[in-house]
Design an enzyme around this catalytic site. Structure first.
Site, PDB file in Angstrom:
ATOM      1  N   ARG A  21       1.007  -0.989  -0.212  1.00 37.64           N
ATOM      2  CA  ARG A  21      -0.284   0.003  -0.436  1.00 37.64           C
ATOM      3  C   ARG A  21       0.868   1.068  -0.366  1.00 37.64           C
ATOM      4  NH1 ARG A  21      -5.011  -2.001   3.698  1.00 37.64           N
ATOM      5  NH2 ARG A  21      -5.368  -4.180   2.976  1.00 37.64           N
ATOM      6  N   SER A 112      -8.243  -1.338   0.658  1.00 39.37           N
ATOM      7  CA  SER A 112      -8.904  -1.130   1.974  1.00 39.37           C
ATOM      8  C   SER A 112      -9.830  -0.331   2.252  1.00 39.37           C
ATOM      9  CB  SER A 112      -8.157  -2.006   2.531  1.00 39.37           C
ATOM     10  OG  SER A 112      -9.383  -2.398   3.722  1.00 39.37           O
ATOM     11  N   HIS A 113      -9.671   0.438   3.385  1.00 38.21           N
ATOM     12  CA  HIS A 113     -10.453   1.885   3.995  1.00 38.21           C
ATOM     13  C   HIS A 113     -10.104   2.710   4.059  1.00 38.21           C
ATOM     14  CE1 HIS A 113      -7.253  -0.853   6.880  1.00 38.21           C
ATOM     15  NE2 HIS A 113      -7.321   0.793   7.434  1.00 38.21           N
ATOM     16  N   LYS A 125      -2.581  -6.656  -4.026  1.00 34.32           N
ATOM     17  CA  LYS A 125      -2.603  -7.689  -3.029  1.00 34.32           C
ATOM     18  C   LYS A 125      -2.209  -8.885  -3.748  1.00 34.32           C
ATOM     19  CE  LYS A 125      -5.546  -8.953  -0.507  1.00 34.32           C
ATOM     20  NZ  LYS A 125      -6.533  -9.589   1.345  1.00 34.32           N
ATOM     21  N   ASP A 280     -17.055  -1.686   4.254  1.00 34.20           N
ATOM     22  CA  ASP A 280     -15.250  -0.869   3.889  1.00 34.20           C
ATOM     23  C   ASP A 280     -15.021  -0.741   2.003  1.00 34.20           C
ATOM     24  OD1 ASP A 280     -13.857  -3.132   3.772  1.00 34.20           O
ATOM     25  OD2 ASP A 280     -11.922  -2.569   4.323  1.00 34.20           O
ATOM     26  N   ASP A 282     -12.885  -2.032   0.342  1.00 30.56           N
ATOM     27  CA  ASP A 282     -13.134  -3.449  -0.470  1.00 30.56           C
ATOM     28  C   ASP A 282     -14.139  -4.382  -0.633  1.00 30.56           C
ATOM     29  OD1 ASP A 282     -11.685  -3.939   2.029  1.00 30.56           O
ATOM     30  OD2 ASP A 282      -9.502  -5.094   1.145  1.00 30.56           O
ATOM     31  N   ASP A 284     -14.774  -5.818   2.866  1.00 37.42           N
ATOM     32  CA  ASP A 284     -13.771  -6.776   3.907  1.00 37.42           C
ATOM     33  C   ASP A 284     -14.574  -6.732   5.103  1.00 37.42           C
ATOM     34  OD1 ASP A 284     -12.137  -5.515   4.238  1.00 37.42           O
ATOM     35  OD2 ASP A 284     -10.570  -7.198   3.459  1.00 37.42           O
ATOM     36  N   ARG A 285     -14.799  -5.410   5.020  1.00 34.59           N
ATOM     37  CA  ARG A 285     -15.021  -4.892   7.142  1.00 34.59           C
ATOM     38  C   ARG A 285     -16.707  -5.086   7.207  1.00 34.59           C
ATOM     39  NH1 ARG A 285     -10.082  -1.727   9.526  1.00 34.59           N
ATOM     40  NH2 ARG A 285      -8.201  -2.577   8.280  1.00 34.59           N
ATOM     41  N   GLU A 366     -11.211 -10.516  13.699  1.00 34.42           N
ATOM     42  CA  GLU A 366     -10.490  -9.377  13.868  1.00 34.42           C
ATOM     43  C   GLU A 366     -10.805  -8.145  14.477  1.00 34.42           C
ATOM     44  OE1 GLU A 366      -6.481  -9.021  12.024  1.00 34.42           O
ATOM     45  OE2 GLU A 366      -8.056  -9.456  10.053  1.00 34.42           O
ATOM     46  N   GLU A 367     -10.279  -7.477  15.491  1.00 35.51           N
ATOM     47  CA  GLU A 367     -10.802  -6.454  16.196  1.00 35.51           C
ATOM     48  C   GLU A 367     -10.837  -5.481  15.220  1.00 35.51           C
ATOM     49  OE1 GLU A 367      -9.188  -3.447  16.445  1.00 35.51           O
ATOM     50  OE2 GLU A 367      -7.316  -4.810  15.382  1.00 35.51           O
ATOM     51  N   SER A 368     -10.227  -5.619  13.588  1.00 33.02           N
ATOM     52  CA  SER A 368     -10.483  -4.531  12.876  1.00 33.02           C
ATOM     53  C   SER A 368     -11.911  -4.133  12.399  1.00 33.02           C
ATOM     54  CB  SER A 368      -9.512  -4.581  12.659  1.00 33.02           C
ATOM     55  OG  SER A 368      -9.058  -5.460  11.612  1.00 33.02           O
ATOM     56  N   LYS A 379     -11.619 -12.001   5.052  1.00 37.33           N
ATOM     57  CA  LYS A 379     -12.847 -11.219   5.740  1.00 37.33           C
ATOM     58  C   LYS A 379     -14.315 -11.347   5.057  1.00 37.33           C
ATOM     59  CE  LYS A 379     -10.725  -7.437   7.451  1.00 37.33           C
ATOM     60  NZ  LYS A 379      -9.436  -7.487   6.705  1.00 37.33           N
ATOM     61  N   ARG A 499      -1.005   0.779  17.276  1.00 38.16           N
ATOM     62  CA  ARG A 499      -1.962   1.069  18.359  1.00 38.16           C
ATOM     63  C   ARG A 499      -2.003   0.341  19.195  1.00 38.16           C
ATOM     64  NH1 ARG A 499      -4.859   1.147  13.376  1.00 38.16           N
ATOM     65  NH2 ARG A 499      -4.293   0.302  11.650  1.00 38.16           N
TER      66      ARG A 499
END
Ligand code: VG1
Ligand code: CO
Length: 546
Positions: A21, A112-113, A125, A280, A282, A284-285, A366-368, A379, A499
């Site tokens: 990225r 992604s986001h 990716k 998000d 792409d 996946d979230r 995941e927590e994200s 995901k 984080r």
């Protein structure tokens, strides 16, 4: 004609948590895309004549990179390219397409986001034949190749209409290469229909079940329109921001309480539908907020696991659960109650691949804000939303009732992540180095009411392929099960992002109604003091709390 072009290595082409990225202008420098894509191909074996899946989240620069990859795939001898119409494929849909069509692998074009547009971010990716992100062994080989690359292969430009479904043959190194433009939604929608009871959800919608889904002007728009409004009968207007835009309408396509604040406001208002959700850039979230009730991603994983059997695709039960290390331990409690194993992996979906492939787990997260299952190897944002909908329809209860019943049964894991975004890299690295040095002295120390029983740097031994991944995050484990975790982001494109993940378990139902900030205050304070966050980052407060 196929040409071999001489090139020299470009620094910094190291895949992070989820692919390479960088800012768009960096990707636009001459040879940047070509060097990286050739390095990917040079790191693979046995793809001649095979199929490659290609698509992205539609962000700025997507079409240019697709045009380049078409020419390079032909020049490198692929036999077939499967490309989402308009260059669009959500990350989970790309994963499914790789699996369904038994492709050799795929290139997913997304950051992604992260924001998009001419000054935003871009990403590439590589996913392997199981549909999932390449494991570290391959990403390390790709990076090594970027450091020595001296040529890339490329065919002459070819006129391919990305917007029209159909197949075109073009000249390639191994004879003609077929370029097949496919409907990006159809296969994915069928997969979802097979996992969930669409009739039951449709009936619930007829009975008044309401929702709002924000596609954040990103890739899930077409999927959400087709599935939620088309197949499930939610009224038109249920999907907001449903047209993918190259710059996501100048927003961060990040479905959290900061960037999707309006959904939280809606959910807390009298006008709230039963479910507010978002995905998000792409796809996946996921973000899940019930009427008056936000569900943390860690809780969502635990609650989906506890209720999964209600959905037809999981009626036989789960083999096991996995969560990334910083994700709260709420899922562990469900696994324990179900009598199934729970695995703890480093951050990043690539670490779930082996567990899913070998049938050791059925569901992971995941927590994200990432949750998924063995239906693909990424995901999957809409999948999580549909599983919640199916559970709401089956239980005929609201989100808030399901959440409080879950906490009553399993206890509540208070959880928050504090992000210090785009801080100076030197400071962030120094903070982590100092913490690593302090580790041997921290175990057994007591700070106020907090007893650090163990302090370590998380390392993961993959029991399936034997690989070892070290330095995956500093953990301070308290005697009462509370935790503080520090790690640096591997997806940012400017400076460093620190984080800090904080968790506390509360069994007592009388204490389940606290504000998260209040419940975690002493842990947050301790994290700040021990790591000297203000000193090393120059920040007095995090930029985002999720
Ligand atoms: C972040 C998240 C991680 C997630 C990754 C990719 O990584 O923390 O859980 O897998 O993004 O998600 P990091 O290294 O920045 O913490 V996605 O939706 O950006 O592909
Ligand atoms: Co994403």
């Amino acid at each position: 004609m196929i040409r071999t072009i001489a090139t020299t290595p470009i620094a910094g082409q190291k895949p992070g948590t989820s692919g390479l990225r960088k800012r768009v202008p960096e990707f636009q420098t001459p040879g940047y895309v070509e060097n990286f894509v050739q390095s990917v191909f040079d790191s693979l074996e046995g793809y001649k004549g095979a199929t490659l899946v290609l698509g992205g989240d539609g962000r700025y620069f997507n079409r240019e990179v697709i045009a380049t990859v078409i020419r390079m795939a032909a020049a490198n001898g692929f036999g077939r390219l499967l490309i989402g119409q308009g260059g669009i494929l959500s990350t989970p849909a790309a994963s499914h397409l790789i699996r369904k069509r038994k492709a050799f692998g795929g290139l997913v074009l997304s950051a992604s986001h992260n924001p998009g547009g001419p000054d935003g971010d871009f990403g590439i990716k590589y996913n392997i034949g199981n549909g999932g992100p390449a494991p570290e062994k391959i990403t390390e080989a790709i990076h090594a190749r970027t450091l020595t690359i001296d040529r890339y292969m490329i065919a002459d430009p070819v006129p391919i209409n990305l917007d029209k479904v159909g197949t075109t043959a073009i000249d390639g190194a191994a004879g003609p290469m077929l370029v097949e433009i496919v409907d990006p939604v159809a296969d994915y929608a069928l997969l979802m229909q097979g996992l969930f009871d669409f009739d039951r959800i449709r009936a619930a919608v007829k009975g008044g079940l309401s929702m709002r889904f924000d596609a954040m002007s990103a890739v899930t728009g077409p999927y959400a329109h087709a599935i939620l409004e088309g197949m499930l009968g939610f009224p038109a207007g249920t999907v907001m921001n449903g047209t993918p835009l190259e710059d996501f309408g100048h927003h961060h396509p990040d479905p959290n309480l900061v960037h999707a604040r309006h959904l939280l406001d809606l959910a807390m208002s009298p006008a709230s539908p039963d479910l507010c959700a978002a995905s998000d850039g792409d796809g996946d979230r996921n973000l899940i907020i019930g009427r008056g009730q936000f569900v943390t991603p860690s809780d969502s994983l635990a609650m989906l696991a506890a209720n999964a059997r209600l959905a037809p695709g999981y009626a036989r039960g789960l083999a096991g659960i996995a969560r990334s290390m910083p994700t709260s331990q709420a899922a562990d409690r469900v696994a324990k109650a179900l009598g199934i194993p729970c695995f703890e992996t480093p951050t990043g979906w690539k670490f779930f691949g082996n567990l899913l492939d070998s049938g050791l787990i059925s569901i992971c997260g995941e927590e994200s804000a990432g949750t998924g299952s063995d239906h693909v190897r990424e995901k999957d944002g809409l999948w999580a939303v549909l599983l919640w909908l199916d559970i709401l329809a089956a239980r005929k209860q609201g989100v808030a009732a399901i959440v409080s019943e879950h906490w009553r049964t399993y206890g509540r894991n208070y959880y928050a992540r504090h992000d210090y975004e785009e801080v100076p890299s030197d400071g962030a690295n120094a903070l982590m180095a100092r913490l690593r040095e302090m580790l041997p002295t921290l175990g057994g120390k007591r700070f106020g009411n907090l007893d650090i029983s163990k302090a370590d740097d998380f390392a993961y031994h993959d029991s399936v392929d034997g690989s070892l991944s070290t330095a995956q995050g500093i953990r301070l484990l308290m005697a009462d099960g509370s935790r503080i975790v520090f790690r640096l982001s591997g997806t940012g494109t400017a400076g460093a992002t620190l984080r800090v993940y904080v968790e506390r378990f509360e069994a007592d139902i009388a204490h389940h109604g606290l504000e998260t900030g209040v419940a975690l205050k002493d842990l947050v304070d301790l994290a700040g003091e021990l790591a000297r966050i203000g000193h090393y980052t120059g920040r007095s407060a995090p930029s985002v709390i999720t």
